[in-house]
Structures are given as structure tokens and as C-alpha cells.
Design a protein around this motif. Sequence first.
Motif, short mmCIF file in Angstrom:
data_model
loop_
_atom_site.label_atom_id
_atom_site.label_comp_id
_atom_site.label_asym_id
_atom_site.label_seq_id
_atom_site.Cartn_x
_atom_site.Cartn_y
_atom_site.Cartn_z
N ILE A 197 0.91 -1.06 0.03
CA ILE A 197 -0.03 -0.13 -0.04
C ILE A 197 0.85 1.47 0.13
CG2 ILE A 197 -1.85 1.20 1.38
CD1 ILE A 197 -2.70 -1.24 -0.09
N GLY A 198 1.83 1.27 0.76
CA GLY A 198 2.93 2.38 0.96
C GLY A 198 3.51 2.55 -0.41
N LEU A 199 4.02 1.60 -1.18
CA LEU A 199 4.63 1.76 -2.48
C LEU A 199 3.69 2.54 -3.34
CD1 LEU A 199 6.70 -1.43 -2.81
CD2 LEU A 199 7.41 0.84 -2.42
N ILE A 200 2.25 1.84 -3.47
CA ILE A 200 1.33 2.59 -4.58
C ILE A 200 0.96 4.01 -3.93
CG2 ILE A 200 -1.16 2.46 -5.06
CD1 ILE A 200 -1.06 -0.68 -4.50
N ALA A 201 1.06 4.25 -2.71
CA ALA A 201 0.90 5.55 -2.36
C ALA A 201 1.89 6.61 -2.81
CB ALA A 201 0.62 5.66 -0.77
N ILE A 202 3.13 6.17 -2.71
CA ILE A 202 4.45 6.97 -2.98
C ILE A 202 4.58 7.08 -4.67
CG2 ILE A 202 6.28 5.53 -2.89
CD1 ILE A 202 6.49 8.66 -1.40
#
Length: 440
Positions: A197-202
Motif C-alpha cells: 500500500i505504501g509503495l502504491i501511495a508514494i
Amino acid sequence: MIKIPAIKGFDEQAFQKYFKNTGWLMFGKLLSLIVGLIIARYLGPTGFGDLNFILALVAIMAAVGALGLDTFIIRELINEPNKQNEILGTSLGLRVIVNALLIPITVAFYLFFYDQVEVKATPLTLLVVLLSGASFFKSFNVIDAYFQSQVKSKYVVHVQNTVLLVAAALKIIVVSLGLSLFWIVLVLFIEGFILAIGLIAIYQKKGGNIYNWTFSWERGKGLLAKSFPLILSAVMVSIYMKIDQVMLMAVGREAVGIYSAAANLSEAWYFIPVAIVTSVFPAIIHARKTDLPRYKKRLGNLYDLLVLISLPVALFISFFAEDITMLVYGEKFPGVGIILSIHIWSGVFVFLGSASSQYLIAEGYTSISFYRTATGAIVNVVLNLWLIPLYGGVGASIATLVACAVTTFYLLILSKTREQGIMMLKSLFLISSIQKLKKH
């Protein structure tokens, strides 16, 4: 932040750009090591053996799920920046499909192996499912490859460290509450999900719009055709790095735990060559296209740098392994010191192997990459079959060391790669470093 050693031939200003985030990466790895040591002491040799046995099985399968695409994604993005959405969308689609299929395959493989080794004291099947699921979330590491191609890895490192802090806190809570191994594995599953989720957000914030990604069968076929030898190579690498824990289960769960305790300490710094090689790979590719002498010089300097980092550490750990393991683990893991003193030398060859792997990719020698890792894996399995029944974890550490050395210097066998093998030998025995000092 880490300062690059002043070795003649390095463009320090350029290389410093690639290394500016290494300090944050080191922080993340150090935190992981500390939490891992806490978990090892908490679980003891038997519980830690169970955990690492499953992790080893999943890691071998996960090597297939990566599809050997990371480096090719970077290269494709550098060469065709206008095709970013197609390259990333296709890469993600391929990984999602394969990793989804690998979950039931891994469980089936485990159940077969479970019957063979009769590990019946703990119900581990659910843990295999959870860790396989955590591996599925690594499909989104294609976003990491994108930021690497833009020399903007700092964004990914910040996400990784944030997730790491959250996961570390959860693991410490699990230990503080005295919960079972299941809860530790559940945290690993949650960690993988949050990181995705963090990779998608960044990416949405700094890279583009993931909803614009497209899937192309033609692009997929092209990527898989190029990366197929690397898929097999990655599996072979996982085998000779992880098969020890699997095969040691024949000796016992405690033996796996003790060996894993040593291996975790020995391998804790393996992120260093990966960080260095990953960072300089775009510069090496650029030199390959524009200036062949500079390309060879950069490779030679890279080998020198990696040896100058790894050799002193191996010497220090070898001499003080017993003291270090007693300080870290106490008396819970008997015999771990001697295993560490042998296993630590594998790191020297891992460092050199990481660099030469990039050379093989830059030259398009992907089939050689497969053959050399396959040779190392076969050597490791054969030596394990011979040495583990005789010496247990010590035998496994010797097998790993020999396999890493064979894999790294496989390049000496072939005429077209022999020059690189000789360069690595000169770096290993400090010949090239001494020659540079004499020129000063």
C-alpha cells in the motif's frame, strides 16, 4: 550518511549522488537485525528453527514470483521512458498472476516435505499460507524498480523504513505479550500488505498514476524471454542460500534454529552490496554505451570497493564470533559461534557475486548467469548431503561457503568472461588496490 572511500578511478561526486540514501537503508536493516535477534531469543532454537524452515521454503518459491524482472524493468524504463505505464503495468500483471499461483503450490510443496520430515509438534501449514501471502505482496516491488531507474530510491527507502518501524513495534508487542509464533508470522503478513500500500501511495504522489498502467502481452512475452534465465538463476540463488535450513530439518528443528541464528548474523550486511550495486548500475550501463574503458574501470573499482568493505568484516567476525554470539544470544544457541565464524566468509563472495551479476546483465550474458548459479546450487546440495549428516550446522556453513566461492568465480571457466574473473581475483587478493596505492 556514508562517505565513499577515496579510491582512484571513482567519480566521487557522481557516485556520492547514488549513495546519499544509504544511511537510511542501513538504519532499516539495523532495526530489522535487532528485532530479529529479539525474536530469536524469545522463540529459542526450536521455535526459531520452525520459523526459518518456513521462511526458507517460501523464499525459494518467491524467487520464481519475482520473475527476474527488476533489472530489466530498470533498463526498459531508462531506454523507453515514454512507455512507463506499459512497462510497469505489464510487469505488475505478470507478477500478480505468478505469485497468486505460487501460494497453493508452496503449500502443496510444504505438505509433501512435511510428511517426509515429520515436523508434527507444531501446526505450521497456516503459517506457510500466511508467509506465502506476504510474498504475494512483493509483486508491487515493480514500483521500487521505477524509482531506482529515476535515481530516486529515497522515496522507497522512506516508505520501507516507516513500515519497518510499525512492524518492529508490532513484533515487540507480540514478544512482550508472550504470544505464539503464529502472531509473529501474522505481523510479517501485515508488514507485506502495508508495504505494498505504501509503495502504491508514494508512486501516486511522486511517480505517476497507477490507474494509467496498461498490460501488453507482447511486452510481457518480451520481458519474460529476456528474464527467463534470470528466473532460473534467482531460484538457484535461493536454493544455495536457503536450502541449508530445509535440509537441516532432517537433523532436527533445533539444528535449523541454531544454524539460522548464525546465518542471520552473517547475512545481516548483505544489503550493502545490493545497495551499492543497485545504485551504480545506471552509471555502469551508461558507461557501457558511451565509454568502454571507463566501463571496465568502473567495474574494477566496484570490485575493489566491495572487497575492501567485506574482507575486514569477515576477519573481525571470525576472530570474535564466540564472543559476539554469546553477547547476542547468550547460552540459548550452543555451537552458533563456530558456524558464524565459517559462514561469515561467504559474504566476501556474495559481495563480488553481486557486482559480477550486473556485469553479466550489462553484457547480455543471462544464460551464463543461470549456469553459474545452477553450478553453485548443485555444489551446495551435494555438499549438504555429505556434510550435514556428519557435522550438522557446521557442515551446512562449509557447504554454503564453497558454493558461494564456486558461483562467484565460475566466470574464470569461460573465455569471454575470464577477464572479469581475473579482475575479481586481483581485487580479492588486494592486488589491484595495492597497485593503485603505488601510483599515488
